[in-house]
Motif scaffolding. Structure first.
Motif, PDB file in Angstrom:
ATOM      1  N   GLY A 108      45.875  23.395  43.646  1.00  0.00           N
ATOM      2  CA  GLY A 108      45.491  24.676  44.227  1.00  0.00           C
ATOM      3  C   GLY A 108      44.391  24.538  45.260  1.00  0.00           C
ATOM      4  O   GLY A 108      43.380  23.875  45.037  1.00  0.00           O
TER       5      GLY A 108
ATOM      6  N   ALA B 220      43.794  31.057  47.492  1.00  0.00           N
ATOM      7  CA  ALA B 220      44.289  31.506  46.186  1.00  0.00           C
ATOM      8  C   ALA B 220      43.914  32.941  45.843  1.00  0.00           C
ATOM      9  O   ALA B 220      44.289  33.441  44.783  1.00  0.00           O
TER      10      ALA B 220
ATOM     11  N   GLY C 224      43.905  35.847  43.332  1.00  0.00           N
ATOM     12  CA  GLY C 224      44.040  35.111  42.089  1.00  0.00           C
ATOM     13  C   GLY C 224      44.802  35.868  41.016  1.00  0.00           C
ATOM     14  O   GLY C 224      45.285  36.987  41.225  1.00  0.00           O
ATOM     15  N   ARG C 225      44.888  35.239  39.836  1.00  0.00           N
ATOM     16  CA  ARG C 225      45.566  35.846  38.684  1.00  0.00           C
ATOM     17  C   ARG C 225      44.832  35.442  37.417  1.00  0.00           C
ATOM     18  O   ARG C 225      44.504  34.262  37.237  1.00  0.00           O
TER      19      ARG C 225
ATOM     20  N   GLY D  22      47.168  32.966  35.629  1.00  0.00           N
ATOM     21  CA  GLY D  22      47.795  31.985  36.497  1.00  0.00           C
ATOM     22  C   GLY D  22      47.312  30.571  36.228  1.00  0.00           C
ATOM     23  O   GLY D  22      46.912  30.223  35.116  1.00  0.00           O
ATOM     24  N   THR D  23      47.336  29.754  37.268  1.00  0.00           N
ATOM     25  CA  THR D  23      46.855  28.388  37.176  1.00  0.00           C
ATOM     26  C   THR D  23      45.323  28.382  37.078  1.00  0.00           C
ATOM     27  O   THR D  23      44.664  29.416  37.234  1.00  0.00           O
TER      28      THR D  23
ATOM     29  N   THR E  33      43.202  27.226  39.212  1.00  0.00           N
ATOM     30  CA  THR E  33      42.653  27.686  40.490  1.00  0.00           C
ATOM     31  C   THR E  33      42.773  29.200  40.627  1.00  0.00           C
ATOM     32  O   THR E  33      41.833  29.875  41.078  1.00  0.00           O
ATOM     33  N   GLU E  34      43.902  29.761  40.236  1.00  0.00           N
ATOM     34  CA  GLU E  34      44.089  31.215  40.328  1.00  0.00           C
ATOM     35  C   GLU E  34      43.152  31.959  39.383  1.00  0.00           C
ATOM     36  O   GLU E  34      42.686  33.065  39.712  1.00  0.00           O
ATOM     37  N   LYS E  35      42.859  31.378  38.237  1.00  0.00           N
ATOM     38  CA  LYS E  35      41.933  32.021  37.296  1.00  0.00           C
ATOM     39  C   LYS E  35      40.512  32.037  37.870  1.00  0.00           C
ATOM     40  O   LYS E  35      39.791  33.030  37.727  1.00  0.00           O
TER      41      LYS E  35
ATOM     42  N   ALA F 126      39.746  32.078  41.064  1.00  0.00           N
ATOM     43  CA  ALA F 126      39.773  33.092  42.132  1.00  0.00           C
ATOM     44  C   ALA F 126      39.701  34.499  41.548  1.00  0.00           C
ATOM     45  O   ALA F 126      38.952  35.353  42.043  1.00  0.00           O
ATOM     46  N   ASP F 127      40.461  34.766  40.507  1.00  0.00           N
ATOM     47  CA  ASP F 127      40.468  36.101  39.896  1.00  0.00           C
ATOM     48  C   ASP F 127      39.101  36.457  39.336  1.00  0.00           C
ATOM     49  O   ASP F 127      38.650  37.608  39.461  1.00  0.00           O
TER      50      ASP F 127
ATOM     51  N   GLY G 212      44.889  35.030  51.653  1.00  0.00           N
ATOM     52  CA  GLY G 212      44.464  34.337  50.452  1.00  0.00           C
ATOM     53  C   GLY G 212      43.085  33.727  50.515  1.00  0.00           C
ATOM     54  O   GLY G 212      42.640  33.116  49.540  1.00  0.00           O
TER      55      GLY G 212
END
Length: 330
Positions: free
Chosen positions: A107, A112, A115-116, A119-120, A122-124, A126-127, A192
């Motif tokens: 990621g 990203a 984010g989520r 998610g992954t 990296t996404e976590k 970002a979220d 992003g």
């Protein structure tokens, strides 16, 4: 929206100096109940603005981590009014691996957002910044440099925005940073980006490009430290007097600033960083990798200006950015 699994091991709303972690559960082969432990410092002294300070958004860029580690180590609560949230290693897995992107999920944290929470890794991250940390902040400083693949003249930057009130506040903070070069930038791909997430909330953002080659220097680290201190004084969070030196005002208004390689080869830059260039001037050549006696591909500047970035490794691939020309603002 699901809750984010990241938790802080220290408080955000208590006065004093607190050192701890952002704890992200991450089950893996070598640690079934393991966590990614992202170093965090919170320094708070009463009511006031909050600055969210990040380095190593890309893991092979080091001026930000150096400046932020020093700030976290030396700053006392009585030195500030308001709050500093300091994350020297934003993409911690990438930082530990000395890579641009995360070795866990590949990621790119700076692509990203938002984010989520489910998610992954990296996404976590970002979220958590999108929904927890950024709403606390008035100002964000996110340090970048060229990593292993680019080199830059040392500049602070703020983005050309549709929201002119936010743009003006960002430009003012960029000028306070007072790097040797100050760039009004339009991104070629802002989808992003952490920068976009900050700006869409109406927050003040200053970003940088302070060198490159996958290393920092005494000069680039000193620029990061001085600029960070200046911005925090400018915002009213840190006590003291700003140090203001001459700066060259530049802009990156459009895609004409960028020159990309159209083939693989041996990279030869024809101008050094900081040198003036004219539209049509030869700025780079790419030689064949597999034979002699063949002419190189030649690349020319698409506008007048100053060479502010160049490809760093000796070999280049098709699609790589070869050079960037910034426009001098009179």
């Amino acid at each position: 929206m699901k809750a984010n699994p990241i938790s802080a091991t220290i408080p955000f709303d208590e006065d004093g100096v607190h050192h701890g972690f952002l704890k992200l559960p991450y089950s893996r082969d070598d640690s079934a109940w393991g966590s990614v432990m992202i170093p965090l410092t919170v320094i708070r002294n009463g009511a006031g603005k909050t600055a969210l300070l990040t380095g190593a958004n890309h893991g092979d860029e080091y001026e930000g981590p150096v400046a932020l580690q020093e700030l976290a180590s030396l700053t006392r609560a009585e030195d500030v009014t308001g709050r500093l949230i300091i994350v020297p290693y934003f993409n911690y897995p990438a930082f530990r691996a000395a890579t641009r992107t995360s070795p866990i999920d590949r990621g790119n944290l700076n692509r990203a957002f938002p984010g989520r929470p489910d998610g992954t890794v990296t996404e976590k991250i970002a979220d958590y910044f999108q929904r927890t940390l950024l709403p606390m902040a008035d100002l964000a400083v996110d340090f970048h440099s060229g990593g292993k693949t680019l080199d830059f003249v040392p500049f602070a930057a703020a983005h050309i925005l549709d929201d002119k009130a936010t743009e003006a506040a960002c430009f003012s903070a960029m000028q306070a940073f007072n790097a040797p070069y100050s760039v009004q930038m339009r991104e070629i791909d802002s989808v992003g980006m952490y920068d976009t997430a900050v700006e869409e909330m109406g927050k003040v953002l200053v970003t940088t490009e302070l060198g490159g080659g996958g290393m920092s220097t005494a000069r680039s680290n000193a620029i990061a430290k001085k600029g960070l201190r200046n911005v925090l004084i400018h915002s009213g969070i840190l006590h003291g007097e700003m140090q203001i030196d001459p700066t060259v005002a530049l802009s990156m208004p459009d895609d004409e600033c960028f020159v990309f390689s159209e083939g693989d080869g041996l990279f030869e830059v024809m101008k050094d960083l900081g040198e003036p260039v004219t539209k049509g001037e030869l700025v780079a050549r790419v030689w064949p990798l597999d034979r002699t006696g063949q002419p190189p591909e030649e690349y020319h500047a698409r506008r007048d200006g100053v060479l502010i970035s160049r490809h760093f490794p000796g070999l280049i691939k098709s699609g790589d950015c070869a050079v960037v020309v910034g426009v001098v603002e009179r």
